[in-house]
Design an enzyme around this catalytic site. Structure first.
Site, mmCIF file in Angstrom:
data_model
loop_
_atom_site.group_PDB
_atom_site.id
_atom_site.type_symbol
_atom_site.label_atom_id
_atom_site.label_comp_id
_atom_site.label_asym_id
_atom_site.label_seq_id
_atom_site.Cartn_x
_atom_site.Cartn_y
_atom_site.Cartn_z
ATOM 1 N N CYS A 1 -0.632 3.474 -6.555
ATOM 2 C CA CYS A 1 -1.600 2.884 -5.620
ATOM 3 C C CYS A 1 -1.750 1.442 -6.080
ATOM 4 O O CYS A 1 -1.955 1.180 -7.275
ATOM 5 C CB CYS A 1 -2.942 3.612 -5.706
ATOM 6 S SG CYS A 1 -4.285 2.729 -4.866
ATOM 7 N N CYS B 1 0.861 -1.181 0.000
ATOM 8 C CA CYS B 1 0.000 0.000 0.000
ATOM 9 C C CYS B 1 0.899 1.233 0.000
ATOM 10 O O CYS B 1 1.732 1.404 0.901
ATOM 11 C CB CYS B 1 -0.874 -0.021 1.251
ATOM 12 S SG CYS B 1 -1.884 1.454 1.453
HETATM 13 N N1 DGL Z 1 -3.923 0.443 -2.251
HETATM 14 C C1 DGL Z 1 -3.527 1.513 -1.435
HETATM 15 C C2 DGL Z 1 -2.369 2.311 -1.975
HETATM 16 O O1 DGL Z 1 -1.514 1.724 -2.595
HETATM 17 C C3 DGL Z 1 -4.555 2.319 -0.702
HETATM 18 C C4 DGL Z 1 -5.763 2.797 -1.367
HETATM 19 C C5 DGL Z 1 -6.691 3.426 -0.375
HETATM 20 O O2 DGL Z 1 -7.116 2.724 0.549
HETATM 21 O O3 DGL Z 1 -6.961 4.621 -0.473
HETATM 22 O O4 DGL Z 1 -2.258 3.489 -1.766
#
Ligand code: DGL
Length: 264
Positions: A182, A74
């Site tokens: 993301c 993440c």
């Molecule tokens: N998948 C996550 C990232 O890489 C988070 C997305 C989210 O929960 O806003 O930032």
């Protein structure tokens, strides 16, 4: 010496499965324990303290499961690692730093980053890239809703939202390379490519797993198992995972366990 403990993976939802896909390709012999906090997605619109607390809950959960390393799948959480998560004994691996190193090492002089609003506002990509080469120009675009739309599994709006962000970012520079900053976004990589076929979309999951491979090798911590295992824990719904695993062509895990919603 082998270390047969699992690799832990955390994300706010299903986005971290794009890192699982790379783990299964580059580190096929390793067991995986995944934690997706789908009940609290999106992290990218939350306050810093709230994200840090939710993340601490996930990390503590995986440490209780005795994982040997935690892949922070993440970007939003990775942008906070230096501030909140430096006091752990086990390695906690950022997804941002290896992607920033890729940009620097490949001599890219101008790069776009599409990410959550939180990741963009944190300036983490700019910081890590400029630490490597301060002449590199970083152009960012934050999305308030793309991760959540993807996490919901309902892709009807995805094309329109991608088109909006691509139009915005390309109006700021004539970009050849864009980081999908993301982990949810590579799930719809085909839609990004459809919108802008000539752009090199960089998936940080590849670089993060390459880094984890090097780390395990350097510390003699690779597994030697006849059969690796794969478990998913989620504060969301099992069906969501079936759909995403299928979409990403990842084999079903040994089990998917629904947890009651995390409390902060
Ligand atoms: N998948 C996550 C990232 O890489 C988070 C997305 C989210 O929960 O806003 O930032």
């Amino acid at each position: 010496m082998a270390d047969n403990r699992a690799i832990g993976v955390i994300d706010s939802g299903v986005g971290g499965l794009t890192v699982v896909k790379e783990l299964k390709e580059q580190l096929a012999g390793e067991s995986i324990i995944y934690f997706g906090d789908n009940a609290n997605v999106p992290y990218g619109n939350k306050r810093e303290e709230e994200i840090a607390q939710l993340t601490k809950n996930m990390i503590d959960f995986l440490i209780d499961k005795d994982v040997k390393v935690i892949a922070v799948a993440c970007n939003t959480i990775s942008s906070l690692l230096d501030k909140y998560f430096t006091d752990y004994d086990i390695p906690i691996v950022s997804i941002i730093k290896p992607a920033a190193d890729y940009v620097v090492e490949n001599g890219i002089k101008e790069v776009g980053v599409i990410a959550t609003k939180f990741t963009v506002q944190s300036g983490a990509y700019d910081r890590f890239i400029r630490e490597g080469d301060e002449s590199i120009r970083v152009i960012s675009e934050g999305s308030p809703n793309l991760a959540q739309i993807i996490d919901s599994g309902n892709f009807t709006e995805v094309r329109g939202v991608i088109d909006l962000h691509m139009t915005n970012i390309l109006s700021k520079g004539d970009l050849k390379h864009i980081i999908l900053g993301c982990t949810h976004y590579p799930i719809v990589l085909d839609k990004f490519k459809e919108r802008s076929p000539s752009i090199n979309f960089i998936n940080p999951a590849y670089e993060q797993v390459r880094y984890i491979n090097q780390l395990l090798e350097a510390r003699n911590m690779k597994a030697q198992l006849d059969k690796s295992t794969f478990q998913i824990y989620t504060t969301g719904k099992e069906e969501t995972y079936h759909k995403m695993l299928n979409l990403l062509s990842i084999d079903l895990p040994d089990n998917i366990i629904e947890l009651s919603c995390q409390t902060i």
